[in-house]
Motif scaffolding. Structure first.
Motif, mmCIF file in Angstrom:
data_model
loop_
_atom_site.group_PDB
_atom_site.id
_atom_site.type_symbol
_atom_site.label_atom_id
_atom_site.label_comp_id
_atom_site.label_asym_id
_atom_site.label_seq_id
_atom_site.Cartn_x
_atom_site.Cartn_y
_atom_site.Cartn_z
ATOM 1 N N HIS A 133 11.547 -1.527 -2.808
ATOM 2 C CA HIS A 133 10.675 -0.599 -2.420
ATOM 3 C C HIS A 133 10.680 0.203 -4.381
ATOM 4 O O HIS A 133 9.824 0.237 -4.823
ATOM 5 C CB HIS A 133 10.905 0.780 -2.158
ATOM 6 C CG HIS A 133 9.737 2.035 -1.817
ATOM 7 N ND1 HIS A 133 8.303 1.783 -1.220
ATOM 8 C CD2 HIS A 133 10.124 2.393 -2.643
ATOM 9 C CE1 HIS A 133 7.937 3.046 -1.375
ATOM 10 N NE2 HIS A 133 8.656 4.196 -1.809
ATOM 11 N N ALA A 134 12.138 0.736 -4.734
ATOM 12 C CA ALA A 134 12.514 1.029 -5.988
ATOM 13 C C ALA A 134 12.136 0.265 -7.073
ATOM 14 O O ALA A 134 12.355 1.249 -8.185
ATOM 15 C CB ALA A 134 13.593 1.614 -6.040
ATOM 16 N N GLU A 135 12.369 -1.271 -6.665
ATOM 17 C CA GLU A 135 12.083 -1.417 -8.091
ATOM 18 C C GLU A 135 10.457 -2.130 -8.786
ATOM 19 O O GLU A 135 10.787 -2.196 -9.609
ATOM 20 C CB GLU A 135 12.449 -3.393 -7.582
ATOM 21 C CG GLU A 135 14.228 -3.712 -7.998
ATOM 22 C CD GLU A 135 14.521 -3.799 -9.131
ATOM 23 O OE1 GLU A 135 14.486 -4.319 -9.583
ATOM 24 O OE2 GLU A 135 15.482 -1.693 -8.800
ATOM 25 N N ILE A 136 9.856 -2.345 -7.532
ATOM 26 C CA ILE A 136 8.316 -2.408 -7.722
ATOM 27 C C ILE A 136 8.147 -0.725 -8.137
ATOM 28 O O ILE A 136 7.343 -0.796 -9.297
ATOM 29 C CB ILE A 136 8.146 -1.994 -6.354
ATOM 30 C CG1 ILE A 136 7.942 -3.507 -6.067
ATOM 31 C CG2 ILE A 136 5.857 -2.843 -6.871
ATOM 32 C CD1 ILE A 136 7.645 -3.935 -4.063
ATOM 33 N N TYR A 182 6.572 -11.661 -6.562
ATOM 34 C CA TYR A 182 7.202 -10.948 -5.640
ATOM 35 C C TYR A 182 8.727 -11.257 -4.973
ATOM 36 O O TYR A 182 9.218 -10.775 -4.513
ATOM 37 C CB TYR A 182 5.440 -11.353 -4.589
ATOM 38 C CG TYR A 182 5.966 -11.548 -2.804
ATOM 39 C CD1 TYR A 182 5.752 -9.989 -2.420
ATOM 40 C CD2 TYR A 182 6.368 -12.547 -2.305
ATOM 41 C CE1 TYR A 182 6.226 -9.377 -1.189
ATOM 42 C CE2 TYR A 182 6.252 -12.129 -0.970
ATOM 43 C CZ TYR A 182 6.421 -11.316 -0.499
ATOM 44 O OH TYR A 182 6.239 -10.710 0.607
ATOM 45 N N ASP A 183 8.498 -13.153 -5.206
ATOM 46 C CA ASP A 183 9.770 -13.739 -5.311
ATOM 47 C C ASP A 183 11.053 -13.134 -5.552
ATOM 48 O O ASP A 183 12.438 -12.810 -5.332
ATOM 49 C CB ASP A 183 9.572 -15.286 -5.263
ATOM 50 C CG ASP A 183 8.786 -16.000 -4.381
ATOM 51 O OD1 ASP A 183 8.871 -15.181 -3.020
ATOM 52 O OD2 ASP A 183 8.550 -16.688 -4.470
ATOM 53 N N MET A 208 1.055 -0.981 -0.043
ATOM 54 C CA MET A 208 -0.195 -0.246 0.199
ATOM 55 C C MET A 208 0.895 1.542 0.041
ATOM 56 O O MET A 208 0.627 2.111 -0.885
ATOM 57 C CB MET A 208 -0.290 0.150 1.286
ATOM 58 C CG MET A 208 -1.945 1.072 1.351
ATOM 59 S SD MET A 208 -2.702 1.364 2.773
ATOM 60 C CE MET A 208 -0.628 1.861 3.542
ATOM 61 N N LEU A 209 1.695 1.101 0.412
ATOM 62 C CA LEU A 209 2.958 2.411 0.396
ATOM 63 C C LEU A 209 3.544 2.652 -0.709
ATOM 64 O O LEU A 209 3.693 4.251 -0.994
ATOM 65 C CB LEU A 209 4.012 2.267 1.922
ATOM 66 C CG LEU A 209 3.756 2.211 3.669
ATOM 67 C CD1 LEU A 209 4.800 2.515 4.090
ATOM 68 C CD2 LEU A 209 2.499 3.718 3.519
ATOM 69 N N VAL A 210 4.225 2.003 -1.289
ATOM 70 C CA VAL A 210 4.681 1.499 -2.789
ATOM 71 C C VAL A 210 2.873 2.287 -3.585
ATOM 72 O O VAL A 210 3.879 3.170 -4.410
ATOM 73 C CB VAL A 210 5.147 0.380 -3.146
ATOM 74 C CG1 VAL A 210 5.937 0.878 -4.645
ATOM 75 C CG2 VAL A 210 6.299 0.613 -2.197
#
Length: 177
Positions: A135-138, A125-126, A17-19
């Protein structure tokens, strides 16, 4: 009821949610709140264009409203046996612009997959949960999927506002003379 599993579920969704909230802040057009779908247990945010999309008479009222404009949606779900059997971050565009699945995605683990006659950008996800900066990758993944769909669909580039700053002067973009 497995308290440990529910706690892990809550922890993952809270972090995602934060991302998604940070990602939503990077767009100055109409955006949905970050929301949870009870039927698939995914969490998502949607960006909308201003262009209307005609829905057929057979579309139910919820679908007609949700897809009344072009959308690019991004989210996370735990997977299912029918579509994709593991947790993943996802993005899609509706209607899907021609050639979308040929567009590059980032990071390298991301890919396009066919889903119900359309294409879904997926990042397992894995592949990112243990990354030095997950976080940056997402965010890179969501940004690359958005860029691919928005470019092909002809969305205005000025809707992006890095860091959530909508004032061009504050972003260092000179205004009109």
């Amino acid at each position: 009821y497995d308290p440990a599993a529910v706690g892990r579920y809550w922890t993952i969704l809270t972090q995602v949610m934060l991302v998604l909230e940070e990602y939503a802040a990077g767009y100055s057009g109409k955006t949905s709140p970050v929301h949870h779908f009870w039927h698939t247990f995914d969490i998502a945010v949607t960006r909308f264009s201003d262009r209307h999309v005609a829905q057929g008479a057979s579309a139910d009222p919820v679908t007609r409203e949700a897809y009344s404009r072009e959308v690019i949606s991004s989210g996370f779900w735990f997977g299912d046996e029918r579509s994709y059997p593991e947790p993943a971050f996802y993005a899609y565009a509706a209607p899907e612009p021609d050639g979308l699945a040929r567009q590059p995605l980032e990071p390298a683990a991301a890919r396009w997959t066919e889903s119900n006659g359309a294409h879904l950008a997926l990042l397992p996800y894995d592949e990112v949960r243990t990354a030095p900066d997950a976080h940056a990758e997402i965010l890179r993944f969501y940004d690359s999927a958005y860029a691919a769909a928005a470019l092909l669909a002809g969305w205005p580039a000025d809707r992006l506002c890095p860091g959530g700053v909508t004032d061009p002067e504050e972003r260092g973009v000179p205004g009109p003379l």
